[in-house]
Write a protein that holds these residues in place. Structure first.
Motif, PDB file in Angstrom:
ATOM      1  N   ARG A  76     -13.544  -7.494 -11.554  1.00  0.00           N
ATOM      2  CA  ARG A  76     -12.570  -6.407 -11.487  1.00  0.00           C
ATOM      3  C   ARG A  76     -11.937  -6.218 -12.857  1.00  0.00           C
ATOM      4  N   THR A  77     -11.954  -4.987 -13.338  1.00  0.00           N
ATOM      5  CA  THR A  77     -11.378  -4.715 -14.653  1.00  0.00           C
ATOM      6  C   THR A  77     -10.033  -4.024 -14.546  1.00  0.00           C
ATOM      7  N   HIS A  78      -9.740  -3.391 -13.405  1.00  0.00           N
ATOM      8  CA  HIS A  78      -8.477  -2.692 -13.211  1.00  0.00           C
ATOM      9  C   HIS A  78      -7.794  -3.235 -11.974  1.00  0.00           C
ATOM     10  N   SER A  79      -6.493  -3.400 -12.071  1.00  0.00           N
ATOM     11  CA  SER A  79      -5.744  -3.823 -10.892  1.00  0.00           C
ATOM     12  C   SER A  79      -5.285  -2.586 -10.132  1.00  0.00           C
ATOM     13  N   LYS A  80      -4.928  -2.758  -8.882  1.00  0.00           N
ATOM     14  CA  LYS A  80      -4.460  -1.642  -8.073  1.00  0.00           C
ATOM     15  C   LYS A  80      -3.136  -1.141  -8.608  1.00  0.00           C
ATOM     16  N   GLN A  81      -2.938   0.177  -8.553  1.00  0.00           N
ATOM     17  CA  GLN A  81      -1.688   0.754  -9.029  1.00  0.00           C
ATOM     18  C   GLN A  81      -0.624   0.622  -7.965  1.00  0.00           C
ATOM     19  N   ASN A  82       0.601   0.696  -8.389  1.00  0.00           N
ATOM     20  CA  ASN A  82       1.733   0.615  -7.485  1.00  0.00           C
ATOM     21  C   ASN A  82       1.768   1.818  -6.551  1.00  0.00           C
ATOM     22  N   GLU A  83       2.284   1.654  -5.342  1.00  0.00           N
ATOM     23  CA  GLU A  83       2.400   2.771  -4.416  1.00  0.00           C
ATOM     24  C   GLU A  83       3.483   3.746  -4.854  1.00  0.00           C
ATOM     25  N   ASN A  84       4.397   3.310  -5.693  1.00  0.00           N
ATOM     26  CA  ASN A  84       5.504   4.163  -6.124  1.00  0.00           C
ATOM     27  C   ASN A  84       5.160   4.959  -7.371  1.00  0.00           C
ATOM     28  N   ASN A  85       3.906   5.166  -7.612  1.00  0.00           N
ATOM     29  CA  ASN A  85       3.475   5.939  -8.767  1.00  0.00           C
ATOM     30  C   ASN A  85       3.970   7.378  -8.629  1.00  0.00           C
ATOM     31  N   GLU A  86       4.561   7.923  -9.680  1.00  0.00           N
ATOM     32  CA  GLU A  86       5.149   9.264  -9.612  1.00  0.00           C
ATOM     33  C   GLU A  86       4.096  10.342  -9.404  1.00  0.00           C
ATOM     34  N   HIS A  87       2.895  10.134  -9.881  1.00  0.00           N
ATOM     35  CA  HIS A  87       1.869  11.156  -9.765  1.00  0.00           C
ATOM     36  C   HIS A  87       1.312  11.258  -8.351  1.00  0.00           C
ATOM     37  N   ASN A  88       1.313  10.172  -7.614  1.00  0.00           N
ATOM     38  CA  ASN A  88       0.742  10.162  -6.264  1.00  0.00           C
ATOM     39  C   ASN A  88       1.821  10.022  -5.198  1.00  0.00           C
ATOM     40  N   GLU A  89       3.025  10.428  -5.522  1.00  0.00           N
ATOM     41  CA  GLU A  89       4.130  10.235  -4.596  1.00  0.00           C
ATOM     42  C   GLU A  89       4.053  11.254  -3.458  1.00  0.00           C
ATOM     43  N   ALA A  90       3.963  10.764  -2.255  1.00  0.00           N
ATOM     44  CA  ALA A  90       3.948  11.617  -1.065  1.00  0.00           C
ATOM     45  C   ALA A  90       5.280  11.430  -0.350  1.00  0.00           C
ATOM     46  N   ARG A  91       5.972  12.504  -0.117  1.00  0.00           N
ATOM     47  CA  ARG A  91       7.280  12.408   0.524  1.00  0.00           C
ATOM     48  C   ARG A  91       7.127  12.556   2.030  1.00  0.00           C
ATOM     49  N   THR A  92       7.785  11.705   2.746  1.00  0.00           N
ATOM     50  CA  THR A  92       7.755  11.765   4.198  1.00  0.00           C
ATOM     51  C   THR A  92       9.181  11.804   4.728  1.00  0.00           C
ATOM     52  N   ILE A  93       9.342  12.390   5.882  1.00  0.00           N
ATOM     53  CA  ILE A  93      10.641  12.463   6.531  1.00  0.00           C
ATOM     54  C   ILE A  93      10.519  11.753   7.872  1.00  0.00           C
ATOM     55  N   ASP A  94      11.383  10.792   8.097  1.00  0.00           N
ATOM     56  CA  ASP A  94      11.391  10.073   9.367  1.00  0.00           C
ATOM     57  C   ASP A  94      12.437  10.706  10.280  1.00  0.00           C
ATOM     58  N   LEU A  95      11.971  11.234  11.412  1.00  0.00           N
ATOM     59  CA  LEU A  95      12.861  11.873  12.376  1.00  0.00           C
ATOM     60  C   LEU A  95      12.766  11.169  13.715  1.00  0.00           C
TER      61      LEU A  95
END
Length: 58
Positions: free
Chosen positions: A12-31
């Motif tokens: 493995r040459t690359h580690s997994k990126q953080n889930e809080n990456n600004e480019h892949n940020e998906a916003r969810t609303i919990d109702l």
């Protein structure tokens, strides 16, 4: 034979990126169900009121 199962041909040459990456940020609303039902009723009532007003002034 167990070790062959987990053997990687290439390291493995690359580690997994953080889930809080600004480019892949998906916003969810919990109702809750009550909040979702309230929004649904409010939207329905607004639609009915708008429809009645449009019918009255046409």
């Amino acid at each position: 034979m167990n070790q062959v199962r987990y053997y990687r041909k290439y390291p493995r040459t690359h580690s997994k990126q953080n889930e809080n990456n600004e480019h892949n940020e998906a916003r969810t609303i919990d109702l809750t169900i009550a909040q979702a039902a309230g929004i649904l009723v409010l939207t329905f009532a607004t639609g009915i009121l708008s429809g009645c007003l449009l019918k009255k002034y046409r």
